[in-house]
Design an enzyme around this catalytic site. Structure first.
Site, PDB file in Angstrom:
ATOM      1  CD  GLU A   1       6.070 -10.813   7.243  1.00 54.36           C
ATOM      2  OE1 GLU A   1       7.168 -11.006   7.782  1.00 54.36           O
ATOM      3  OE2 GLU A   1       5.965 -10.365   6.081  1.00 54.36           O
TER       4      GLU A   1
ATOM      5  CG  HIS B   1     -14.432  -6.499 -13.688  1.00 54.85           C
ATOM      6  ND1 HIS B   1     -15.249  -6.182 -14.755  1.00 54.85           N
ATOM      7  CD2 HIS B   1     -13.710  -5.375 -13.431  1.00 54.85           C
ATOM      8  CE1 HIS B   1     -15.012  -4.933 -15.134  1.00 54.85           C
ATOM      9  NE2 HIS B   1     -14.089  -4.428 -14.353  1.00 54.85           N
TER      10      HIS B   1
ATOM     11  CE  LYS C   1      12.725 -17.018   5.045  1.00 58.80           C
ATOM     12  NZ  LYS C   1      13.250 -15.669   5.224  1.00 58.80           N
TER      13      LYS C   1
END
Ligand code: PA5
Length: 334
Positions: free
Chosen positions: A217, A233, A328
């Site tokens: 951001e 892993h 948004k």
């Protein structure tokens, strides 16, 4: 000074504000579900960490509605949204109201404050006028004080106050202290590169998530976080096959804590030996202070500054987050 720099250097003062916060009458809780997104939601990760250390359960929920177990386990729901208008958080609140769960709301205002007022839900107000991610000290401090008030966490003041002192000495006067110097050096190593932040379990893992999102951001840059021991892993295998790319473009930053599990410490060393040659840069930062709050704040405080230095090198304004606003807006129109 750019307001994002001001807010980053003001993290300690935000934590002091939280330590002094006067809380409304709160419902008590046994287990807790913190619901929130992005710059607000990470407060739930911090609360979860502190609760686990106290032998209590606080989970974070970053989506619509509530997880399936909520109806049966009936957690205290803590809804946190800086704007108070985030649709996922409001959806979680509606689901909690439908189940008649105990709830506390935290925001600067917005629909969350209105809903709380109409439903008789305690509301904690946060100072307004900032980007949500620039209010982390207010938000996370308030969430954890609410958990203290609900009887889930012990007194938060000593940790919050130590965190503020550690930040004072790291940042120094006008942001020129040793933490700022370290942040500048790390930013040099990340010039033109994609940061990959390695944390361990617990506090360095939460800090790694914050670093990643601050690069996204503030610096408008792709960045990733991974966690030991899990990354050994899988991700460990992933650096070798396109060295012409990774040796030029990837910069790893390890977030370390002197009290990390000794096998995690060993894994950090070995992981660096095995993967370090396949990336352009590896740096590290050690948490400072005694309490979890202080250690977390030291890592987060330095990470915030690194993201701002990286933004400055690239000539990017750290403040606006146009793609988030656009998304948004478009969702609101659907
Ligand atoms: O940093 C941001 O701007 C976002 O991550 C927001 O925090 C996120 O979109 C949620 O908004 P709010 O914090 O207002 O609930």
């Amino acid at each position: 000074m750019n307001p994002m720099w001001e807010a980053a250097l003001g993290l300690g003062d935000q934590l002091r504000w939280a330590a002094q916060l006067r809380l409304p009458q709160l419902p008590s809780g046994d287990r807790v579900l913190v619901t929130g997104m992005g710059g607000s939601g990470i407060s739930g990760d911090i609360a979860g960490l502190l609760a686990a250390e106290s032998g209590r359960l606080a989970l974070v929920h970053k989506s619509y509605g509530l997880p399936g177990w909520a109806a049966r386990e009936r957690p205290l729901v803590v809804a946190v949204s800086y704007s108070g208008n985030t649709e996922e958080t409001l959806s979680a609140v509606a689901a909690a109201q439908e189940l008649r769960l105990s709830m506390v709301a935290i925001s600067t205002g917005g629909k969350l404050a209105d809903t709380a007022q109409q439903g008789g839900v305690p509301h904690v107000g946060i100072p307004s006028g900032l980007q949500p991610r620039a209010a982390l000290g207010y938000l996370a401090g308030a969430v954890c004080r609410v958990l203290e008030g609900a009887g889930v966490l012990p007194n938060q003041a000593p940790g919050l106050e130590e965190a503020a002192l550690v930040l004072d000495s790291l940042f120094g006067k006008e942001g020129k202290g040793p933490g700022a110097q370290l942040a500048d050096d790390l930013a040099e190593g990340l010039v033109g590169r994609i940061p990959v932040i390695y944390g361990g379990p617990g506090l360095t893992g939460v800090a790694a998530l914050r670093w990643k999102t601050q690069f996204n951001e503030n610096a408008k840059r792709a960045a990733y976080a991974s966690w030991l021991p899990e990354l050994d892993h899988n991700e460990l295998v992933g650096w070798a096959s396109i060295p012409e790319l990774t040796r030029r473009l990837i910069g790893i930053v390890e977030l370390r804590d002197h009290t990390e599990h000794p096998r995690v410490a060993k894994r950090f060393e070995l992981t660096r030996q095995i993967a370090g040659g396949d990336v352009a840069f590896v740096g590290n930062v050690w948490a400072q202070g005694e309490t979890t709050w202080a250690k977390l704040a030291s890592l987060i405080g330095i990470g915030d500054l690194v993201s701002l230095f990286v933004a400055a090198q690239a000539g990017v304004d750290p403040l606006p987050v146009a793609p988030i606003e656009m998304l948004k807006q478009r969702l609101a129109e659907e």
